[in-house]
Design an enzyme around this catalytic site. Sequence first.
Site, PDB file in Angstrom:
ATOM      1  N   LYS A 182       0.810  -1.218   0.000  1.00  0.00           N
ATOM      2  CA  LYS A 182       0.000   0.000   0.000  1.00  0.00           C
ATOM      3  C   LYS A 182       0.845   1.271   0.000  1.00  0.00           C
ATOM      4  CE  LYS A 182      -4.398  -1.888   1.147  1.00  0.00           C
ATOM      5  NZ  LYS A 182      -5.413  -2.223   2.122  1.00  0.00           N
ATOM      6  N   ARG A 221      -3.259 -10.064   4.949  1.00  0.00           N
ATOM      7  CA  ARG A 221      -3.668 -10.246   3.550  1.00  0.00           C
ATOM      8  C   ARG A 221      -2.566  -9.687   2.661  1.00  0.00           C
ATOM      9  NH1 ARG A 221      -5.871  -7.089  -0.355  1.00  0.00           N
ATOM     10  NH2 ARG A 221      -7.495  -7.947  -1.688  1.00  0.00           N
TER      11      ARG A 221
HETATM   12  N1  PMM Z   1      -7.520  -3.772   0.657  1.00  0.00           N
HETATM   13  C1  PMM Z   1      -7.714  -3.972  -0.653  1.00  0.00           C
HETATM   14  C2  PMM Z   1      -8.617  -4.946  -1.105  1.00  0.00           C
HETATM   15  N2  PMM Z   1      -9.297  -5.709  -0.223  1.00  0.00           N
HETATM   16  N3  PMM Z   1      -9.777  -6.304   1.998  1.00  0.00           N
HETATM   17  C3  PMM Z   1      -9.606  -6.107   3.316  1.00  0.00           C
HETATM   18  N4  PMM Z   1     -10.280  -6.863   4.201  1.00  0.00           N
HETATM   19  N5  PMM Z   1      -8.760  -5.157   3.794  1.00  0.00           N
HETATM   20  C4  PMM Z   1      -8.055  -4.338   2.969  1.00  0.00           C
HETATM   21  O1  PMM Z   1      -7.327  -3.459   3.473  1.00  0.00           O
HETATM   22  C5  PMM Z   1      -8.214  -4.525   1.560  1.00  0.00           C
HETATM   23  C6  PMM Z   1      -9.099  -5.523   1.111  1.00  0.00           C
HETATM   24  C7  PMM Z   1      -6.971  -3.134  -1.646  1.00  0.00           C
HETATM   25  O2  PMM Z   1      -5.782  -3.718  -2.025  1.00  0.00           O
HETATM   26  P1  PMM Z   1      -5.561  -4.573  -3.399  1.00  0.00           P
HETATM   27  O3  PMM Z   1      -6.271  -3.852  -4.501  1.00  0.00           O
HETATM   28  O4  PMM Z   1      -4.115  -4.596  -3.562  1.00  0.00           O
HETATM   29  O5  PMM Z   1      -6.094  -5.948  -3.203  1.00  0.00           O
END
Ligand code: PMM
Length: 286
Positions: free
Chosen positions: A225, A265
């Site tokens: 991020k 994650r």
């Molecule tokens: N961030 C993204 C997508 N899904 N889900 C949860 N639970 N928490 C998060 O902080 C989160 C998420 C955005 O990141 P990406 O596009 O790299 O997957």
Amino acid sequence: MSTTIDRGTAQGLPEWDRCAVMGVVNVTPDSFSDGGRWFDTTAAVKHGLHLVAEGADLVDVGGESTRPGATRVDEEEELRRVIPVVRGLAAEGVTVSVDTMRATVAARAVEAGAVLVNDVSGGLADPAMVPAVAAAEVPFVVMHWRGFSHDMNRLAVYDDVVREVLAELRTRMEAVVDGGIAPERIVVDPGLGFAKLAPHDLALVAHLPELRALGRPLLVAASRKRFLGHVLTREGSTPPPARERDAATAAVSAIAAHTGAWAVRVHEVRATADAVRVARAVEGAA
Ligand code: PMM
């Protein structure tokens, strides 16, 4: 070795004796960190299996980018992207979560084998989400969220980010329980990068134990991020691209695991799988 940190568990999911690793499969052409690479069912399933081989305990499948400024994908397209990948991974025995803000996608994904619904809006984006998850009787991630990606930077205003995120998460938890989701099925997430600037994200990581005090398992998603790009920026230079933030991501994974997170994650699993195992070993030696 005995577990010394209580990470909590969500009813309906396997239990791990350490912080779990959630690998990310974004089936999108535009996700900020791995956009486009897995935009095909076969490639996405293969990638999910690769993440499991690298040490992922569960795989989070999403078909809509939530990067800052992103516009929404329509429901048909999201279904088309997500459902075959969920089905394919579940058929291989993978523990699958679905990353969606839409009730229909969540319900169809559960039918296809997903065992966890990860809604970055915590049920706010679609009024049908909470009833759908309650009916499906699966665990639900309640993430701290203030609005859609197209204007979330405008919403990144806090006097005391930790206090406000805690209060807003408490309110959401009450709302989803009122909506019929069992408290034992809730997972909470501070929503790093969502309506947050780098200092906000860092403060939340510094105060993870306070978030644990919400009494539910905690999911931390720092992977690649912006705040990590900010931390890694050398003087007079621009932030490293998302793909060069995996070592920094693993550092957050170690911190999160050490301070009681239930799961992290991440896009790149191997370094984080090592990090959570080191944290576990340190815990066992305490
Ligand atoms: N961030 C993204 C997508 N899904 N889900 C949860 N639970 N928490 C998060 O902080 C989160 C998420 C955005 O990141 P990406 O596009 O790299 O997957």
